[in-house]
Design a protein around this motif. Structure first.
Motif, short mmCIF file in Angstrom:
data_model
loop_
_atom_site.label_atom_id
_atom_site.label_comp_id
_atom_site.label_asym_id
_atom_site.label_seq_id
_atom_site.Cartn_x
_atom_site.Cartn_y
_atom_site.Cartn_z
N GLN A 33 52.45 31.92 34.05
CA GLN A 33 52.60 33.31 35.31
C GLN A 33 51.59 32.74 36.17
O GLN A 33 50.47 31.15 35.94
CB GLN A 33 51.46 34.13 34.52
CG GLN A 33 51.03 35.07 35.51
CD GLN A 33 52.13 35.94 36.76
OE1 GLN A 33 53.07 36.15 35.73
NE2 GLN A 33 52.72 35.64 37.59
N GLN A 34 52.12 32.60 37.63
CA GLN A 34 51.31 31.90 39.27
C GLN A 34 50.48 33.26 38.68
O GLN A 34 50.72 34.01 38.65
CB GLN A 34 51.89 31.76 39.99
CG GLN A 34 53.61 31.09 39.09
CD GLN A 34 53.65 31.42 41.55
OE1 GLN A 34 53.66 31.55 42.18
NE2 GLN A 34 55.16 30.64 41.29
N CYS A 35 48.87 32.07 38.44
CA CYS A 35 48.00 32.52 38.55
C CYS A 35 47.30 32.53 39.13
O CYS A 35 47.44 31.30 40.44
CB CYS A 35 46.77 32.53 37.62
SG CYS A 35 47.42 33.42 35.93
N PHE A 36 45.53 33.34 40.39
CA PHE A 36 45.58 33.25 41.69
C PHE A 36 44.02 33.23 40.95
O PHE A 36 43.59 34.90 41.26
CB PHE A 36 46.19 33.48 42.86
CG PHE A 36 45.37 33.01 44.28
CD1 PHE A 36 45.50 32.07 44.67
CD2 PHE A 36 43.40 33.33 44.50
CE1 PHE A 36 44.68 31.46 46.09
CE2 PHE A 36 43.38 33.05 45.43
CZ PHE A 36 43.98 32.17 46.31
N ARG A 37 42.92 32.65 41.74
CA ARG A 37 41.19 32.87 41.33
C ARG A 37 40.58 32.98 42.96
O ARG A 37 39.85 32.39 42.29
CB ARG A 37 40.65 32.56 40.46
CG ARG A 37 41.17 33.48 39.01
CD ARG A 37 40.96 33.15 37.06
NE ARG A 37 41.10 33.78 36.52
CZ ARG A 37 41.22 33.72 35.41
NH1 ARG A 37 39.96 32.71 34.66
NH2 ARG A 37 41.96 34.67 34.12
N THR A 38 40.41 34.00 43.23
CA THR A 38 39.34 34.64 43.95
C THR A 38 38.43 34.03 44.22
O THR A 38 37.35 33.65 44.59
CB THR A 38 40.00 35.59 45.62
OG1 THR A 38 40.37 36.77 43.97
CG2 THR A 38 40.86 35.60 45.86
N VAL A 39 38.15 34.31 42.97
CA VAL A 39 36.27 34.55 43.03
C VAL A 39 35.97 33.12 42.58
O VAL A 39 34.93 32.84 42.83
CB VAL A 39 36.11 35.45 41.19
CG1 VAL A 39 35.90 36.86 41.96
CG2 VAL A 39 37.05 34.81 40.03
N ASP A 40 36.71 32.22 42.60
CA ASP A 40 36.64 30.99 42.03
C ASP A 40 36.65 30.06 43.34
O ASP A 40 36.15 28.93 44.05
CB ASP A 40 37.47 30.44 41.51
CG ASP A 40 37.26 30.63 39.91
OD1 ASP A 40 36.14 31.61 39.56
OD2 ASP A 40 37.75 30.48 38.91
N LEU A 41 36.96 30.62 44.75
CA LEU A 41 37.13 30.08 45.68
C LEU A 41 36.15 29.25 46.40
O LEU A 41 36.63 27.48 46.52
CB LEU A 41 37.72 30.90 47.17
CG LEU A 41 38.64 31.02 48.32
CD1 LEU A 41 39.11 29.70 47.74
CD2 LEU A 41 38.63 31.21 49.42
N ASP A 42 34.93 29.25 46.09
CA ASP A 42 33.75 28.53 46.78
C ASP A 42 33.73 27.38 46.14
O ASP A 42 32.30 26.88 46.13
CB ASP A 42 32.36 29.50 47.23
CG ASP A 42 32.69 30.72 48.49
OD1 ASP A 42 34.03 29.49 49.73
OD2 ASP A 42 32.27 31.35 48.27
#
Ligand code: GLY
Length: 321
Positions: A33-42
């Motif tokens: 599954q392609q995943c994306f974690r916005t919380v980790d951006l910084d």
């Protein structure tokens, strides 16, 4: 899941099956599954562990198999299947999960003193918003002295050295948005999350995800277009990691229909583009270089994800601004 901005874990598309709100066509599934974690951006770039986009491997039971089956299967897959040395593996279980602790001890080859109990911060998994949740049991892989301090047998394990590679979530409850447990699932289920990049790093004998075959070509391209060289200076390494990570996210978000805007998913994409441009400038490059990097991503990902290949031109157009 329409309540989420982006797919943050391998299980989110299965929520309704866990909750029993919809009947799945199957009681078992296996995914990449392609995943994306916005919380980790910084965080991305600062550490060698965090990625915005990553691929999560999962196997799922919707009221089918549970702990007694999945614990020995996980062990068999990582040791016999992937060939990881059993002595280097640790299994963690939720503080009160006596069943899981016993099953690791009785039905796998993990050393008895490598079965550790941990609290809800580490061993209770939820999406962070209302939905299914439950105690979890992780497999950690000891990467050796070069990666961090040797565990003293009692305190906390060093995260870099003892890398989490596998997470078995025993989905049993539902929680509300505040994290209170508000009910039980109709049937106990399993959600496994395993980061492909972390496992690839171990199997390929490299230190970080950035040196694996799915990211190294983008990092190399970032070195080529900026003239900076990775592994010599902490500040420029951070910028190079940003330039290796963000183009994959940009390309996959655009291929999924996201366009830059001032809100929602579009704003996440805009932030990614801005952050990458800023780090290129920090490396002294003013000219537009992101299209070179997304071009490498399209070459790498296109053969695996057809929507990335199909949208190559759109990706270039949007990233070129
Ligand atoms: N859903 C399990 C995990 O993300 O680790």
């Amino acid at each position: 899941d329409p309540t989420l901005l982006l797919t943050i874990a391998g299980m989110v598309q299965f929520n309704q099956y866990f909750l029993g709100q919809n009947v799945s066509v199957t009681t078992r599934a296996t995914t990449v599954q392609q995943c994306f974690r916005t919380v980790d951006l910084d965080e991305v770039g600062r550490t060698t562990r965090h990625l915005t986009f990553f691929e999560m491997l999962g196997n799922f039971s919707f009221g089918d198999y549970f702990k007694a089956e999945v614990i020995p299967w996980a062990w068999e897959l990582v040791t016999t299947g992937l060939g990881l040395e059993p002595d280097r593996l640790f299994a963690t279980v939720f503080l009160t999960d006596d069943d899981a602790a016993r099953m690791w001890a009785d039905s796998t080859g993990v050393a008895k003193d490598h079965i550790l109990r941990r609290d809800g911060k580490d061993n209770f998994w939820s999406m962070g918003v209302a939905g299914p949740c439950g105690p979890c049991s992780e497999l950690l892989y000891d990467r050796g002295e070069a990666f961090g301090a040797t565990w003293d047998g009692a305190g906390k394990l060093d995260d870099e050295r003892y890398l989490e590679i596998w997470n078995l979530v025993f989905m049993q409850h539902t929680q509300d948005d505040e994290g209170n447990i508000v009910g039980d699932l109709p049937r106990p289920s399993v959600d496994t999350g395993a980061g492909l990049e972390r496992i690839a790093a171990i199997l390929q004998g490299v230190r970080t995800a950035f040196e694996t075959d799915t990211l190294a070509p983008v990092l190399k391209a970032a070195e080529a277009v900026t003239g900076a060289s990775y592994g010599h200076d902490a500040t420029s390494d951070m910028s190079l990691r940003v330039l290796a990570d963000h183009p994959r996210s940009m390309a996959t978000l655009i291929a999924d229909g996201v366009i830059p805007s001032n809100e929602g998913r579009g704003y996440v994409l805009r932030r990614l583009i801005r952050r990458a441009v800023r780090h290129a400038r920090l490396l002294g490059v003013d000219r537009a270089l992101l299209t070179d990097l997304t071009g490498v991503v399209v070459d790498l990902f296109g053969p695996v994800y057809p929507e990335v290949a199909r949208n190559a031109e759109l990706i270039t157009r949007i990233v070129a601004g």
